[in-house]
Design a protein around this motif. Structure first.
Motif, PDB file in Angstrom:
ATOM      1  N   VAL A 176      32.780  53.687  27.398  1.00 13.31           N
ATOM      2  CA  VAL A 176      31.834  52.432  27.591  1.00 13.31           C
ATOM      3  C   VAL A 176      31.822  51.991  29.071  1.00 13.31           C
ATOM      4  CG1 VAL A 176      31.453  50.113  27.102  1.00 13.31           C
ATOM      5  CG2 VAL A 176      32.133  51.597  25.278  1.00 13.31           C
ATOM      6  N   ALA A 177      32.831  52.143  29.646  1.00 18.15           N
ATOM      7  CA  ALA A 177      32.970  51.870  31.173  1.00 18.15           C
ATOM      8  C   ALA A 177      32.352  52.767  31.888  1.00 18.15           C
ATOM      9  CB  ALA A 177      34.345  51.671  31.685  1.00 18.15           C
ATOM     10  N   ALA A 178      32.310  54.082  31.637  1.00 22.88           N
ATOM     11  CA  ALA A 178      31.406  55.062  32.298  1.00 22.88           C
ATOM     12  C   ALA A 178      30.100  54.709  32.018  1.00 22.88           C
ATOM     13  CB  ALA A 178      31.998  56.328  31.736  1.00 22.88           C
ATOM     14  N   PHE A 179      29.745  54.576  31.069  1.00 22.77           N
ATOM     15  CA  PHE A 179      28.338  54.152  30.739  1.00 22.77           C
ATOM     16  C   PHE A 179      27.771  52.953  31.410  1.00 22.77           C
ATOM     17  CE2 PHE A 179      24.813  52.675  27.486  1.00 22.77           C
ATOM     18  CZ  PHE A 179      23.898  53.417  27.897  1.00 22.77           C
ATOM     19  N   ILE A 219      28.808  39.319  27.224  1.00 18.81           N
ATOM     20  CA  ILE A 219      29.607  39.862  26.145  1.00 18.81           C
ATOM     21  C   ILE A 219      30.209  40.996  26.533  1.00 18.81           C
ATOM     22  CG2 ILE A 219      29.407  40.349  23.646  1.00 18.81           C
ATOM     23  CD1 ILE A 219      28.371  37.614  24.598  1.00 18.81           C
ATOM     24  N   TYR A 220      29.555  41.904  27.368  1.00 14.87           N
ATOM     25  CA  TYR A 220      30.379  43.128  28.059  1.00 14.87           C
ATOM     26  C   TYR A 220      31.763  42.644  28.887  1.00 14.87           C
ATOM     27  CZ  TYR A 220      31.778  47.322  30.247  1.00 14.87           C
ATOM     28  OH  TYR A 220      32.535  48.493  30.717  1.00 14.87           O
ATOM     29  N   GLY A 221      31.226  41.695  29.514  1.00 14.35           N
ATOM     30  CA  GLY A 221      32.560  40.842  30.471  1.00 14.35           C
ATOM     31  C   GLY A 221      33.624  40.587  29.376  1.00 14.35           C
ATOM     32  N   SER A 222      33.288  39.921  28.037  1.00 18.42           N
ATOM     33  CA  SER A 222      34.488  39.660  27.305  1.00 18.42           C
ATOM     34  C   SER A 222      35.052  40.863  26.826  1.00 18.42           C
ATOM     35  CB  SER A 222      33.706  38.949  26.016  1.00 18.42           C
ATOM     36  OG  SER A 222      33.149  37.767  26.687  1.00 18.42           O
ATOM     37  N   PHE A 223      34.497  41.702  26.487  1.00 17.70           N
ATOM     38  CA  PHE A 223      34.786  43.139  25.880  1.00 17.70           C
ATOM     39  C   PHE A 223      35.893  43.755  26.776  1.00 17.70           C
ATOM     40  CE2 PHE A 223      34.505  47.833  25.178  1.00 17.70           C
ATOM     41  CZ  PHE A 223      35.363  47.658  24.172  1.00 17.70           C
ATOM     42  N   ALA A 224      35.264  43.958  28.019  1.00 16.39           N
ATOM     43  CA  ALA A 224      36.234  44.659  29.188  1.00 16.39           C
ATOM     44  C   ALA A 224      37.420  43.710  29.529  1.00 16.39           C
ATOM     45  CB  ALA A 224      35.403  44.808  30.417  1.00 16.39           C
ATOM     46  N   ASN A 246      38.410  49.431  32.390  1.00 17.12           N
ATOM     47  CA  ASN A 246      37.869  48.207  32.099  1.00 17.12           C
ATOM     48  C   ASN A 246      37.751  47.345  33.403  1.00 17.12           C
ATOM     49  OD1 ASN A 246      37.308  47.739  28.994  1.00 17.12           O
ATOM     50  ND2 ASN A 246      39.119  49.204  29.147  1.00 17.12           N
ATOM     51  N   LEU A 247      38.851  47.389  34.173  1.00 13.12           N
ATOM     52  CA  LEU A 247      38.617  46.486  35.509  1.00 13.12           C
ATOM     53  C   LEU A 247      37.199  46.965  35.963  1.00 13.12           C
ATOM     54  CD1 LEU A 247      42.129  46.472  36.759  1.00 13.12           C
ATOM     55  CD2 LEU A 247      41.111  44.467  35.644  1.00 13.12           C
ATOM     56  N   VAL A 248      37.245  48.044  36.212  1.00 18.81           N
ATOM     57  CA  VAL A 248      35.677  48.511  36.689  1.00 18.81           C
ATOM     58  C   VAL A 248      34.594  48.000  35.946  1.00 18.81           C
ATOM     59  CG1 VAL A 248      34.292  50.683  37.121  1.00 18.81           C
ATOM     60  CG2 VAL A 248      36.649  50.732  37.532  1.00 18.81           C
ATOM     61  N   GLY A 249      34.551  48.150  34.647  1.00 18.33           N
ATOM     62  CA  GLY A 249      33.328  47.355  33.818  1.00 18.33           C
ATOM     63  C   GLY A 249      33.359  45.853  33.952  1.00 18.33           C
ATOM     64  N   ILE A 288      46.481  50.685  40.832  1.00 20.47           N
ATOM     65  CA  ILE A 288      45.301  50.290  39.646  1.00 20.47           C
ATOM     66  C   ILE A 288      44.261  49.369  40.450  1.00 20.47           C
ATOM     67  CG2 ILE A 288      44.912  48.919  37.347  1.00 20.47           C
ATOM     68  CD1 ILE A 288      47.994  49.682  36.540  1.00 20.47           C
ATOM     69  N   ALA A 289      44.576  48.542  40.945  1.00 18.99           N
ATOM     70  CA  ALA A 289      43.327  47.567  41.581  1.00 18.99           C
ATOM     71  C   ALA A 289      42.510  48.545  42.618  1.00 18.99           C
ATOM     72  CB  ALA A 289      44.070  46.419  42.268  1.00 18.99           C
ATOM     73  N   ALA A 290      43.121  49.291  43.410  1.00 22.28           N
ATOM     74  CA  ALA A 290      42.719  50.141  44.459  1.00 22.28           C
ATOM     75  C   ALA A 290      41.862  51.071  43.824  1.00 22.28           C
ATOM     76  CB  ALA A 290      43.964  50.770  45.477  1.00 22.28           C
ATOM     77  N   THR A 291      42.291  51.906  42.813  1.00 25.93           N
ATOM     78  CA  THR A 291      41.503  52.867  41.996  1.00 25.93           C
ATOM     79  C   THR A 291      40.305  52.167  41.465  1.00 25.93           C
ATOM     80  OG1 THR A 291      43.513  53.760  41.489  1.00 25.93           O
ATOM     81  CG2 THR A 291      41.667  54.527  40.275  1.00 25.93           C
TER      82      THR A 291
END
Length: 506
Positions: A176-179, A219-224, A246-249, A288-291
């Protein structure tokens, strides 16, 4: 009912005959060109299979809530939110009926389920506007309560079930994040642009923000946010992958309320875990944050095979064919008034969301709504204590509206609750959240409750299944917490002695 379900499950021949018959019927509808009826047969068959087992029902609850967007109308008989809420209500009630013979009915849980609906009922009786607003207004509250009841009881029966579902959801969130990344690269929302039932649920409204498969960036923000926190605290195998995704999303969604929620949730998590903080943990957090930042900052030029042209929807605001959202749909403005132009710049888009937030159009709209809501709350003592009655916010927005060009919602769950159900209802809501936080000792549950409680201050949550499901999942994970096992330790067998006085068992 439970015995009937067991009889049906035990009839293997009948299952095969029924399956073959339904398959033939679905194919026949396809042959005559009625694909909608064919899909209906398939959905009905899957639903019937799910209803035979409470574990399948639990899986179905979360799949429906997180994977089916309410911004797309598949020909439902009523508003998509209410249709799917009714489906989840039926699933949860049937699940409880299947278990009732063995598990019984726990009085304290049932009372907790009834707290908010009863507060709303009192408000509806004091300010009577007919039976329909009471039914429509209280239906989401009753549904959420029954869902929580079902999942926490299932978690108590099988503590690994909810953990498996939660881990599966975190890995489901990776594609989902890739999408979501694809959406910000192409400046379009594939599928949603073609099927959304209102233009505000398409990329024409704000293509710089990703919606994943939720249909709306908030809502995607809530999910991520929820999936990142769950992956971080459950720590399944390769847990850092869904955390990064999910941090990316979360950044790509541009949802400031979710950013506030995750910051507060992480602060609480660090406070609860401060004794175990190590340099290795700090290094892992930085990595993780840098990635995540690097993945957010990937430019469209890297994906030269993808076009950045944002296809517009098939209808636009003001056109004769443009539909309007159903009353009470709880739409929230993503915070822009038109599609983005030019290549995507995810970092710049995120920075623009946090630069001078108090002067943004979204912030000004919320200030205007707070003023409107407060005037409605303080009309007299009865509106302060009992509110204006269920669905009063919908009636106000339909009759008067707020003339700022933004979405016609109050965008604050707490104030909307107070406006509709009074101080009595608001006290019930806050008390319920507080008691759950205090009684449910699961770390994952606590930080999810804190994050969601902060986020819903900025939008109306009740008819957004993705946000409601985060709350339901938080409650379920508390039931799955192994530290609060309800099983009693096995009794120590009494010692047996031989004729010589020596112990034979210990």
């Amino acid at each position: 009912m439970r015995s009937l379900a067991e009889k049906v499950k035990g009839t293997g021949g009948l299952d095969r005959i029924l399956g073959i018959g339904l398959s033939v019927l679905a194919v026949a509808f396809l042959v005559v060109g009625r694909w909608d009826l064919s899909v209906g047969v398939a959905v009905g068959a899957v639903l019937g299979w799910v209803l035979l087992d409470a574990v399948r029902i639990t899986w179905a609850v979360f799949i429906v809530a997180f994977a089916i967007p309410v911004t797309i109308d598949f020909g439902y008989p009523t508003n998509p939110s209410y249709t799917l809420l009714l489906l989840l209500f039926v699933l949860a009630v049937w699940g409880r009926l299947l278990r009732a013979e063995r598990d019984g009915w726990r009085r304290n849980v049932i009372l907790a389920v009834l707290v908010l609906p009863l507060c709303g009922l009192i408000s509806g009786l004091v300010h009577w506007h007919g039976a329909k607003p009471i039914v429509v207004g209280l239906a989401p509250l009753a549904c959420v309560g029954v869902l929580c009841w079902h999942v926490i009881e299932e978690a108590r029966r099988d503590r690994q079930l909810i953990t498996r579902i939660a881990e599966w959801l975190t890995w489901f969130s990776v594609p989902v994040a890739a999408f979501a990344k694809y959406q910000t690269i192409t400046l379009s929302w594939p599928i949603f642009d073609q099927l959304a039932y209102h233009w505000t649920y398409t990329s024409a409204f704000d293509a710089t923000r990703a919606v994943g498969i939720s249909g709306h960036p908030i809502i995607y923000g809530s999910f991520a946010m929820a999936m990142a926190l769950i992956a971080l605290t459950i720590r399944g195998k390769y847990w850092y992958v869904p955390v990064v995704a999910n941090l990316v999303g979360l950044v790509l969604s541009g949802t400031r309320s979710a950013w506030v929620g995750i910051v507060l949730a992480l602060a609480l998590w660090l406070l609860l875990q401060w004794r175990t903080i190590s340099w290795r943990g700090v290094g892992s957090a930085i990595l993780i944050a840098a990635t995540a930042l690097m993945l957010v900052a990937v430019k469209p030029s890297v994906f030269s095979f993808i076009t950045t042209a944002a296809p517009g929807p098939t209808w636009f605001p003001g056109s004769p064919t443009a539909p309007t959202p159903a009353p009470g749909s709880g739409t929230s403005s993503p915070g822009s008034s038109g599609p983005a132009k030019g290549p995507a710049n995810p970092v710049g888009a995120a920075e623009s969301r946090i630069s001078d937030p108090l002067q943004s159009a979204s912030a000004n709209a919320r200030f205007a709504r707070i003023s409107v809501v407060w005037n409605g709350i303080t009309k007299d003592w009865s509106t302060v204590v009992f509110g204006n009655g269920p669905e009063s916010n919908v009636r106000y927005l339909e009759r008067v509206a707020i003339g700022d060009g933004e979405a016609q919602v109050f965008d604050n769950t707490y104030l909307t609750f107070w406006y509709n159900y009074g101080l009595l209802g608001l006290a019930g809501l806050v008390s319920l959240l507080t008691v759950l936080w205090w009684r449910l000792r699961s770390v994952t549950t606590r930080i999810l409750l804190v994050g969601l409680a902060a986020q819903i201050f900025f939008f109306d949550a009740w008819l957004w299944l993705g946000a409601v499901a985060v709350f339901v999942l938080a409650v379920a994970l508390a039931g799955a917490d192994t530290r609060r096992s309800t099983r009693q330790p096995a009794a120590t067998p009494p010692r047996q002695w031989s004729a010589e006085g020596r112990s034979l068992t210990r």
